[in-house]
Scaffold this active site. Structure first.
Site, PDB file in Angstrom:
ATOM      1  N   GLU A   1       0.804  -1.203   0.000  1.00 24.01           N
ATOM      2  CA  GLU A   1       0.000   0.000   0.000  1.00 24.01           C
ATOM      3  C   GLU A   1       0.852   1.275   0.000  1.00 24.01           C
ATOM      4  O   GLU A   1       0.505   2.250  -0.660  1.00 24.01           O
ATOM      5  CB  GLU A   1      -0.922  -0.009   1.226  1.00 24.01           C
ATOM      6  CG  GLU A   1      -2.075   0.952   1.055  1.00 24.01           C
ATOM      7  CD  GLU A   1      -3.072   0.853   2.191  1.00 24.01           C
ATOM      8  OE1 GLU A   1      -2.858   0.072   3.125  1.00 24.01           O
ATOM      9  OE2 GLU A   1      -4.071   1.584   2.113  1.00 24.01           O
ATOM     10  N   ASP A   2       1.931   1.245   0.734  1.00 24.75           N
ATOM     11  CA  ASP A   2       2.654   2.498   0.964  1.00 24.75           C
ATOM     12  C   ASP A   2       3.992   2.604   0.237  1.00 24.75           C
ATOM     13  O   ASP A   2       4.681   3.610   0.365  1.00 24.75           O
ATOM     14  CB  ASP A   2       2.905   2.681   2.471  1.00 24.75           C
ATOM     15  CG  ASP A   2       1.603   2.899   3.227  1.00 24.75           C
ATOM     16  OD1 ASP A   2       0.602   3.244   2.571  1.00 24.75           O
ATOM     17  OD2 ASP A   2       1.590   2.735   4.457  1.00 24.75           O
TER      18      ASP A   2
END
Ligand code: MN
Length: 726
Positions: free
Chosen positions: A76-77
């Site tokens: 996600e990051d």
């Protein structure tokens, strides 16, 4: 930042070299991926990954889960893809991270200011959570660890976001942890949420605890020592005795719910005794009961009858010498692990190397429970309805009751016998007509109490009552039962209902002498455009044919037509003669059809007056009926009661037994009137929610009698309706 060695220390002795290597690789990989990223607090983002992994280590989760915990935010990051993870760590870890990432893709925190959209997202989130859980419950455990660490480090966010996170945690994540049986996580999530949702309440209780801590600790140390001595003196060795601390949120909730002061709750001493075998659990219990006076009603044997589907322990409370209460929990180490770690205990047992059948069964049962939650999710299409269902059925307080066989059934607090019946089986719910709690008859809107032994009394056939869907009547509290009842009504073949409605309406029209009235006309009185819709509603029981007369009376009061009047009046002969109408005879109507006004319900002996309607004969009102004043006087005619034609009717006493409810007598009356039968007398005796009706009917034939009896028996709550003999 904690080192890799520190992170895995609690597991180190059990890890194989290749497992250690995987974790080391995940640690390094995540650190590299998140390099340069900072949290709001200013510390490295990677610290969050380690802490999440550490929570999972504390839960003794398996190696892929801990690795996935370290990696849970990389997709996600960072620039890392799922393919990268697959290549580096294999399919299992990839799948776990994917599951967590998917949950995060429906953010709970949204910048949208619309409350409705928030709710939609929340609902969707929860649904996805449960779907993910179906694949692999470990995804949820990672997500819970993630949330727990975020809650622990909430201090750096804006007050608005703190409040929101806390709200979500208290509404979704703490109950989720609770349902998974991970009490440790549940309490911490609750306390952390409480701290941000009610900072004053939290601080007040926290400081009260701090004030008393020294005293309490001294006292508890003494008490634990005493208990240990007591056990040893009686030859019980290997016991682990410890004081239990109360959690801030649970103290606050008890204060609120039971309206007790802090001291009243905090003064209660609580200890836990862990002994190696079940036999010893009962021995310890006996010793404690011999030493101090047990408090009546406080003893619970959750070993013989596990609570909350899985929780096992003996609970008791005794009065100490200083008059203070001592609560004691007694359990085995296995029960303790299950109580503290819930679904996660499965992996802990693996670690212990114990694979007895009972334990795997407990895990299977937990998973089955989760799948049941899923099933609820699939039945409901609308996301918001789903959320409501989850909130009300799954996440609220529970009540535990027993089946006649002694199985435990876990329902939302406030559930009724009908909720119970639908929980057991849809068919039992549909045919539920009465219920017993602990052998005693209870009404169907009875609120189940913890420990009730419930028995459902069913009819051979028939379906649920429309009344059950009425929230004001309180028959049904669970969304799940409501959904099943609605489904039953929907499933009834519409065509069949139309046919039934047509039959019922025809009979009523014939009774009223209105055979020529078109269904459309009748429907129009109810402001329904379509005749089939109207008939279906009659068939479903939403509209009772008797309402037709009422509607017509309403119409006639509001209308006046001179031409019609003349036509009608000209047909009235000079000399009054008796005429029959259903069960009554009226003199003075000139052979016109008569019907009794629903507004004042005249009965034989009342002073009456007739009102000539447009094409629907004469309506008989009481002379003192207020509606008379609104009617055109030229249409009023004087009438009188005729003599009832008794020759062809027989007075037959019948008896009806029922579980009392509102509107029961009215429904019986309608069923009887449907058969064109007079009721000569009625007496009712109600005792302990059982109503006994002694009714005398005037019937024409045995077939008519048996028809009306079976009709009455099909009414909700009726146990039996039979002819009295002798
Ligand atoms: Mn995270």
């Amino acid at each position: 930042m904690i080192s890799f060695e520190e992170l895995i220390r609690p597991l180190a002795s059990q890890l194989a070299a290749h497992e250690m290597a995987i974790l080391q690789k995940a640690y390094d990989f995540a650190r590299e991926a998140h390099k340069g990223q900072k949290r709001k607090s200013g510390e490295d983002f990677f610290v969050h990954c380690i802490e999440v992994a550490r929570i999972l280590v504390d839960l003794r989760m398996d190696v892929p889960v801990i690795a996935a915990g370290l990696l849970h935010d990389v997709v996600e990051d960072t620039a890392i893809t799922l393919e990268d993870l697959n290549r580096e760590f294999g399919a299992e870890i990839r799948r776990l991270v994917d599951g967590v990432t998917k949950l995060d893709q429906v953010p709970l925190n949204t910048d949208s200011t619309s409350r409705g959209r928030d709710r939609d997202r929340e609902a969707e989130y929860l649904r996805k959570t449960l779907l993910a859980m179906d694949d692999d419950v470990r995804v949820i455990l990672i997500k819970l660890a993630d949330r727990l660490h975020n809650m622990r480090t909430l201090g750096h966010l804006s007050p608005e976001r703190q409040r929101r996170m806390a709200q979500e945690t208290t509404e979704i994540f703490a109950p989720l942890a609770s349902r998974l049986g991970i009490w440790q996580m549940k309490w911490e999530l609750q306390d952390l949420s409480f701290r941000y949702l009610d900072p004053d309440g939290y601080k007040r209780i926290a400081s009260l605890i701090t004030d008393r801590r020294a005293d309490r600790d001294r006292y508890m140390t003494h008490l634990v020592e005493r208990l240990k001595q007591l056990l040893e003196q009686n030859g019980i060795t290997g016991a682990d005795v410890s004081g239990r601390s109360k959690h801030i949120y649970s103290i606050w909730r008890k204060m609120e719910q039971k309206e007790l002061t802090f001291d009243q709750i905090y003064d209660v001493r609580a200890v836990r005794v862990i002994v190696p075998t079940i036999g010893l659990c009962y021995q310890v219990l006996g010793l404690i009961h011999q030493t101090w006076r047990p408090i009546t009603g406080e003893f619970d044997d959750y070993i013989a009858a596990p609570k909350d589907n899985f929780y096992q322990s003996l609970h008791t409370a005794v009065i100490l010498e200083d008059k203070k209460t001592l609560e004691v929990q007694i359990r085995t180490p296995e029960m303790h692990v299950a109580a503290e770690y819930g679904v996660a205990a499965h992996w802990r047992y693996k670690e212990i190397g114990s694979t007895t059948r009972g334990r795997d069964e407990a895990y299977e049962r937990r998973l089955k429970y989760l799948r049941d939650m899923m099933e609820v999710g699939r039945e409901v299409e609308d996301a918001n309805e789903f959320l409501d269902t989850m909130r009300s059925d799954v996440f609220q307080d529970r009540v535990y009751v027993f089946t006649p066989r002694g199985d435990i059934v876990d329902l939302p607090a406030g559930s009724t016998p009908i909720d119970f019946a639908y929980h057991i089986h849809t068919d039992i719910g549909n045919r539920c007509r009465g219920a017993k709690a602990n052998g005693k008859l209870v009404p169907l809107d009875y609120t189940l109490q913890v420990g009730d032994r419930m028995e459902i009394l069913t009819s051979k056939r028939g379906g649920p009552s429309r009344d059950w869907l009425n929230p004001n009547l309180g028959y049904v509290r669970t969304k799940r039962a409501l959904a099943k009842i609605r489904h039953w009504f929907r499933r009834q073949d519409r065509e069949k209902m139309i046919a039934l409605g047509r039959e019922m309406l025809d009979r009523e029209l014939k009774r009223l002498g209105l055979e020529k009235m078109k269904y459309e006309q009748a429907a129009a009185l109810f402001e329904i455009d379509n005749a089939d819709d109207f008939l279906a509603q009659i068939g479903f029981g939403d509209i009772h044919p008797h309402q037709l007369v009422v509607k017509m009376a309403e119409e006639e009061v509001s209308r006046s037509d001179e031409d019609d009047l003349l036509k009608l009046v000209s047909t009235v002969p000079d000399k009054p003669r008796p005429t029959t109408s259903g069960e009554i005879q009226i003199q003075g109507t000139g052979g016109l059809l008569t019907n009794l006004a629903r507004c004042c319900n005249p009965v034989q002996g009342d002073e009456i007056i007739g009102y000539i309607t447009q094409g629907r004969g004469v309506t008989i009102h009481r002379k003192d009926c207020r509606n008379i004043l609104t009617l055109p006087t030229q249409r009023l005619i004087s009438v009188d009661w005729g003599t009832t034609d008794q020759e062809n009717r027989y007075a037959v006493p019948i008896m009806i037994n029922a579980y009392d409810r509102e509107g029961l007598l009215r429904d019986i009356g309608i069923a009887v009137a449907d058969e064109h039968i007079n009721i000569r007398s009625v007496t009712v005796n109600t005792h302990n929610h059982i109503a006994v009706f002694n009714v005398t009917l005037e019937v024409e034939s045995a077939t008519q009698l048996s028809r009306v009896l079976s009709k009455i028996e099909q009414l909700p709550n009726i146990m039996e309706a039979r002819r009295m003999t002798g």
